[in-house]
Motif scaffolding. Structure first.
Motif, mmCIF file in Angstrom:
data_model
loop_
_atom_site.group_PDB
_atom_site.id
_atom_site.type_symbol
_atom_site.label_atom_id
_atom_site.label_comp_id
_atom_site.label_asym_id
_atom_site.label_seq_id
_atom_site.Cartn_x
_atom_site.Cartn_y
_atom_site.Cartn_z
ATOM 1 N N LEU A 192 7.325 -3.502 -12.936
ATOM 2 C CA LEU A 192 6.549 -2.545 -13.715
ATOM 3 C C LEU A 192 6.287 -1.326 -12.844
ATOM 4 N N PHE A 193 6.509 -0.162 -13.385
ATOM 5 C CA PHE A 193 6.277 1.043 -12.610
ATOM 6 C C PHE A 193 5.021 1.748 -13.085
ATOM 7 N N PHE A 194 4.101 2.010 -12.158
ATOM 8 C CA PHE A 194 3.013 2.932 -12.516
ATOM 9 C C PHE A 194 2.699 3.818 -11.320
ATOM 10 N N ALA A 195 2.381 5.082 -11.618
ATOM 11 C CA ALA A 195 2.250 6.086 -10.564
ATOM 12 C C ALA A 195 1.075 5.812 -9.636
ATOM 13 N N ASP A 196 -0.110 5.593 -10.179
ATOM 14 C CA ASP A 196 -1.263 5.301 -9.328
ATOM 15 C C ASP A 196 -2.347 4.581 -10.107
ATOM 16 N N ASN A 197 -3.302 4.042 -9.358
ATOM 17 C CA ASN A 197 -4.432 3.364 -9.964
ATOM 18 C C ASN A 197 -5.656 3.714 -9.118
ATOM 19 N N PHE A 202 -9.376 3.111 -4.584
ATOM 20 C CA PHE A 202 -10.755 3.275 -4.146
ATOM 21 C C PHE A 202 -11.216 1.999 -3.416
ATOM 22 N N ILE A 203 -10.919 0.846 -4.021
ATOM 23 C CA ILE A 203 -11.357 -0.427 -3.428
ATOM 24 C C ILE A 203 -10.718 -0.654 -2.070
ATOM 25 N N TRP A 204 -9.372 -0.469 -1.981
ATOM 26 C CA TRP A 204 -8.747 -0.795 -0.697
ATOM 27 C C TRP A 204 -8.944 0.284 0.359
ATOM 28 N N THR A 205 -9.580 1.404 -0.009
ATOM 29 C CA THR A 205 -9.928 2.393 1.005
ATOM 30 C C THR A 205 -11.370 2.199 1.449
ATOM 31 N N PRO A 261 -12.359 -1.260 3.707
ATOM 32 C CA PRO A 261 -12.057 -1.167 5.144
ATOM 33 C C PRO A 261 -12.871 -0.088 5.858
ATOM 34 N N VAL A 262 -13.145 1.055 5.168
ATOM 35 C CA VAL A 262 -13.916 2.131 5.803
ATOM 36 C C VAL A 262 -15.303 1.609 6.188
ATOM 37 N N ILE A 263 -15.963 0.920 5.248
ATOM 38 C CA ILE A 263 -17.319 0.420 5.521
ATOM 39 C C ILE A 263 -17.285 -0.610 6.659
ATOM 40 N N VAL A 264 -16.356 -1.567 6.570
ATOM 41 C CA VAL A 264 -16.297 -2.633 7.579
ATOM 42 C C VAL A 264 -15.977 -2.048 8.960
#
Ligand code: CU
Length: 352
Positions: free
Chosen positions: A121-126, A131-134, A137-140
């Motif tokens: 399945l192709f989708f450009a972005d989510n 937001f979650i995977w950035t 890690p930033v907070i931790v």
């Protein structure tokens, strides 16, 4: 000779079989051979991904079970507890994250393996996913870095508060010398240019400096428990590193400059020898040494626990053996010991 002949015959037979198989394979024309992985190949690789996952989990469990016991015992310095806590929390986070992500990685590699008719399945972005995977890690990471900086500045704050004991650690290929400030707790000036081996001025103390006369040079470091120690490190020749693992302390010794480290020892040598982890380690080591002794091997004398100062920079061929014993004792024991040591003035030969 017979063995060599048999071996040669076996090798020749093996080569012959291999050659015949190759000829047989070449004679079989395979119409369906296209070089593209089949569903069967992909499924096989999917299972192999799972096998690898179990391999890394297995090796992790094995390492925990077999090697946990070689870790250092409880920290013997005032700052050591905070240092260990930072390390263990970092380890725990890395462990949990890697356990989960490795499982996901290998499971998805299996689940979405190539299959005829299956299309990605192709989708450009989510935005939400990104937001979650950035942000997590930033907070931790920010938390770990801030905590680390706080711990670092606390440990590296060398000051003269609380009347610290002043000790110089002098490194040279391949040994250590410790120097106490004596009665006045002030180290006399020193320079490598003033070294005079013939007159036993091995650390190059400046004899015109009144603070140098009562300095005490020793080859075994004694520290009173509970008193802060400020270490001043010097090196005579190359880069060395003063490493005191039980106190969670390490500092480079650099020719031409004085580096510093400070810590407060909290557990005496006697107390540490009764620590269950240490008792266990001594027992294991001595079992091994008893076995060596029976086999007539060297280094097989029974071992007793002692704190050590090691060199942690590869500084030359005898680097591995560059160490000094450290004894942490009660204040009375320390005072008694230091009173028995000769001062620089008593040991240096007069300049005739
Ligand atoms: Cu060294």
């Amino acid at each position: 000779m017979t063995a060599l002949l048999t071996l040669t015959v076996l090798v020749l037979v093996a080569i012959a079989i291999w050659q015949m198989t190759k000829i047989f394979e070449l004679s079989q024309l395979k119409a369906e051979e296209t070089g593209v992985a089949t569903d069967k190949d992909n499924k096989y690789n999917g299972y192999l991904m799972f096998a690898f996952l179990f391999f890394i989990y297995g090796i992790t469990i094995f390492s925990f079970a077999k090697y946990s016991k070689v870790l250092l015992p409880e920290a013997s310095s005032a700052h050591g507890g905070g240092y260990d806590q930072l390390m263990w929390v970092s380890f725990a986070i890395i462990f949990v994250v890697q356990t989960i992500t490795q499982a996901l990685l290998h499971y998805f590699a299996y689940k979405y393996r190539g299959e005829k008719g299956k299309k990605a399945l192709f989708f450009a972005d989510n935005d939400r996913l990104e937001f979650i995977w950035t942000i997590i890690p930033v907070i931790v990471l920010a938390g770990l870095i801030l905590w680390g900086l706080y711990t670092w500045t606390n440990i590296m704050d060398v000051n003269d508060e609380d009347d610290p004991l002043i000790v110089e650690l002098y490194a040279q290929q391949f040994n250590w010398t410790a120097r106490y400030g004596g009665e006045d707790n002030v180290l006399g000036d020193a320079s490598v240019r003033l070294i005079d081996i013939d007159r036993a001025n091995v650390l190059g103390l400046d004899e015109s400096d009144p603070n140098a006369a009562d300095d005490i040079l020793v080859k075994e470091l004694h520290l009173p428990v509970g008193r802060k120690v400020n270490f001043m490190m010097r090196s005579q020749d190359v880069l060395h590193s003063a490493y005191m693992p039980h106190f969670r302390a390490q500092m480079n010794c650099v020719p031409g400059m004085i580096t510093q480290f400070s810590f407060t020892p909290t557990i005496t040598t006697e107390e540490m020898r009764r620590n269950p982890d240490v008792v266990d380690k001594v027992k294991r080591t001595n079992t091994l040494r008893a076995k060596w002794a029976a086999e007539g091997k060297p280094n097989s004398d029974p071992w007793e626990f002692d704190y050590v100062l090691l060199c942690n920079k590869i500084c030359g061929k005898s680097h591995y053996n560059m160490q000094m014993k450290i004894i942490v004792e009660t204040e009375e024991e320390y005072n008694k010991w230091i009173a028995e040591q000769a001062t620089f003035k008593e040991t240096v030969a007069s300049a005739e």
